[in-house]
Write a protein that holds these residues in place. Structure first.
Motif, PDB file in Angstrom:
ATOM      1  N   GLN A 185      62.800 -32.360  81.113  1.00 37.44           N
ATOM      2  CA  GLN A 185      61.798 -33.335  81.555  1.00 37.44           C
ATOM      3  C   GLN A 185      62.306 -34.766  81.381  1.00 37.44           C
ATOM      4  OE1 GLN A 185      61.400 -30.735  79.557  1.00 37.44           O
ATOM      5  NE2 GLN A 185      59.384 -29.759  79.791  1.00 37.44           N
ATOM      6  N   THR A 186      63.025 -35.017  80.277  1.00 40.49           N
ATOM      7  CA  THR A 186      63.598 -36.347  80.069  1.00 40.49           C
ATOM      8  C   THR A 186      64.657 -36.637  81.119  1.00 40.49           C
ATOM      9  OG1 THR A 186      63.165 -36.267  77.687  1.00 40.49           O
ATOM     10  CG2 THR A 186      64.853 -37.806  78.442  1.00 40.49           C
ATOM     11  N   ALA A 187      65.503 -35.644  81.402  1.00 40.11           N
ATOM     12  CA  ALA A 187      66.526 -35.818  82.434  1.00 40.11           C
ATOM     13  C   ALA A 187      65.885 -36.130  83.779  1.00 40.11           C
ATOM     14  CB  ALA A 187      67.382 -34.559  82.523  1.00 40.11           C
ATOM     15  N   THR A 188      64.767 -35.491  84.066  1.00 34.67           N
ATOM     16  CA  THR A 188      64.057 -35.738  85.326  1.00 34.67           C
ATOM     17  C   THR A 188      63.599 -37.189  85.422  1.00 34.67           C
ATOM     18  OG1 THR A 188      63.298 -33.438  85.404  1.00 34.67           O
ATOM     19  CG2 THR A 188      62.092 -35.042  86.746  1.00 34.67           C
ATOM     20  N   LEU A 189      63.056 -37.711  84.319  1.00 42.27           N
ATOM     21  CA  LEU A 189      62.619 -39.112  84.323  1.00 42.27           C
ATOM     22  C   LEU A 189      63.795 -40.068  84.441  1.00 42.27           C
ATOM     23  CD1 LEU A 189      59.693 -39.398  81.749  1.00 42.27           C
ATOM     24  CD2 LEU A 189      59.600 -39.343  84.234  1.00 42.27           C
ATOM     25  N   ILE A 190      64.921 -39.739  83.786  1.00 46.01           N
ATOM     26  CA  ILE A 190      66.108 -40.602  83.882  1.00 46.01           C
ATOM     27  C   ILE A 190      66.612 -40.645  85.315  1.00 46.01           C
ATOM     28  CG2 ILE A 190      68.542 -40.771  83.216  1.00 46.01           C
ATOM     29  CD1 ILE A 190      67.735 -39.923  80.413  1.00 46.01           C
TER      30      ILE A 190
END
Length: 440
Positions: free
Chosen positions: A313-318
């Motif tokens: 999920q963090t990678a998606t936001l990045i």
């Protein structure tokens, strides 16, 4: 968790303790003035379950065992820092351990992950002699382990009292199934739940959700490989860092159960550089840096997998943040267990997610990318003066903050859930159930 409940630890990291560690089967570790020799003093009251007493020979074998038995890489950190071939015992309760080169942080290395086993142990079964708070009653591969309180545990000597008579460790691969077992009364404690589940369960009055505190938080990091031309330019690396909205990750991925990162590891440990300015979220400056570097139309794929709660999920936001500053960013999401499966290939990816468990910055620094930082880390570990060591560490972290190749947007605590009847679980590098209690 099972190993630490069954086998006595040399110690545990404790940032509040005088030496930074809380001792276990060891009662003290002395360090020579020139940082070249460590002397380990062993408690006299540590008994194995076969009736024998833990000796210096057992501890020395325990230190050598990770290499002898091909243990996981993180258990072999002593091999890289101490000259175990020339270590020796003095009597039954003393081990003299020379360093491979002068280091000041050896206590922390020994108490980070080392467990005491009996000399000559090569296999681990329910009958293997042990000296931890519990013994194995039954082991069912893929299903669970039955543990019984060890009546000869040395815990009272270090202020630890075991009150539970038995613990059943259940192996339930599916996260939702684990939570269902808790809600259905088949389990009392579940370790490591995802952020969304934690948010949902927080409103259930029958259940308590707990999160670990620094330094026992994992470092979620996104590595920009300088071997690839765009990331060889420090301006591009700086632009990517400025493009990331860290607070949005804390709020929308972890629902407040994470801590904002600042692109250096080791949050909560004494040498962590708290004086660095918090990295800003500045998409305008990120665009300007990319344009100045001649990478206004940069394309990059970020590789990630569900290896830590919230990683994907963090990678998606990045990826979304990078697109907002003009980068053609895409996400390459791998199935569970695949991100690190071929570690050599992983290190060659241009842009990849990763994480490190709670650990000190200095001994876990990987040299080779930034020679000036490498030299400072060497000084931070070997200088005679504590003030000189700290100054070198802070300067190394400052350089990594300015020129480094990792984005550390957040530190992720371990989030556990338990029934209200459970108390006394300690959040260390792994949840520690040895002092847990169960009401009613």
């Amino acid at each position: 968790m099972r190993a630490r409940l069954v086998h006595g630890a040399l110690g545990a990291i404790d940032a509040a303790a005088p030496d930074g560690v809380r001792y276990g089967v060891l009662e003290a570790i002395e360090v020579s003035d020139d940082l070249s020799t460590y002397t380990l003093h062993i408690r006299p009251d540590v008994a194995f379950t076969d009736g024998s007493t833990l000796t210096a020979s057992d501890v020395l074998y325990s230190l050598r065992a990770p290499k002898l038995l091909n243990g996981l890489p993180f258990t072999q950190i002593l091999t890289r820092n101490f000259d175990l071939d020339h270590a020796r015992t003095e009597g039954s309760r003393t081990v003299v351990l020379p360093t491979a080169r002068p280091i000041a942080d050896g206590r922390l290395l020994m108490c980070q992950s080392m467990l005491a086993i009996k000399e000559g142990t090569t296999t681990f079964t329910a009958d293997t002699p042990s000296c931890g708070p519990f013994t194995i009653g039954a082991f069912r591969p893929g299903q669970g382990t039955s543990l019984a309180r060890n009546p000869t545990y040395f815990g009272p000597a270090i202020g630890e009292t075991v009150t539970l008579d038995n613990i059943e460790l259940l192996s339930i691969p599916d996260g939702q199934a684990r939570v269902n077992a808790l809600r259905g009364g088949q389990a009392d404690f579940v370790s490591t739940i995802d952020p969304l589940t934690a948010r949902t369960l927080a409103g259930d009055g029958r259940i308590a959700v707990t999160t670990s505190r620094p330094p026992f938080v994992s470092c979620l990091q996104f590595t920009m490989n300088p071997a690839f031309p765009p990331f060889a330019d420090a301006r591009v690396r700086r632009a990517f860092r400025l493009a990331v909205n860290r607070q949005a990750i804390v709020d929308s991925v972890y629902f407040g159960r994470a801590l904002v990162g600042n692109d250096v590891p080791g949050l909560g440990f004494p040498t962590y550089h708290t004086g660095l300015a918090q990295r800003a979220y500045d998409p305008d400056e990120a665009r300007s840096l990319l344009a100045a570097a001649g990478h206004g139309n940069l394309s990059v794929a970020l590789t990630a997998g569900p290896e830590l709660p919230g990683m994907v999920q963090t990678a998606t936001l990045i990826v979304e943040n990078l697109r907002a500053v003009g980068v053609n960013a895409t996400l390459n999401e791998l199935p569970p267990g695949q991100l690190f499966a071929d570690y050599a290939a992983y290190t060659k990816l241009p842009f990849a997610a990763g994480y490190s468990p709670p650990a000190l910055f200095e001994p876990n620094h990987v040299p080779g990318r930034f020679p000036q930082v490498d030299a400072l880390v060497e000084t931070a570990r070997s200088a005679r003066s504590a003030q000189e060591r700290l100054a070198a560490s802070h300067e190394a972290q400052r350089l990594l903050w300015e020129e480094g190749h990792q984005i550390v947007p957040v530190f992720v605590p371990t989030t556990d859930v338990q029934t209200r009847a459970v108390a006394g679980v300690r959040s260390l590098q792994f949840p520690d159930l040895s002092t847990a209690t169960l009401a009613g």
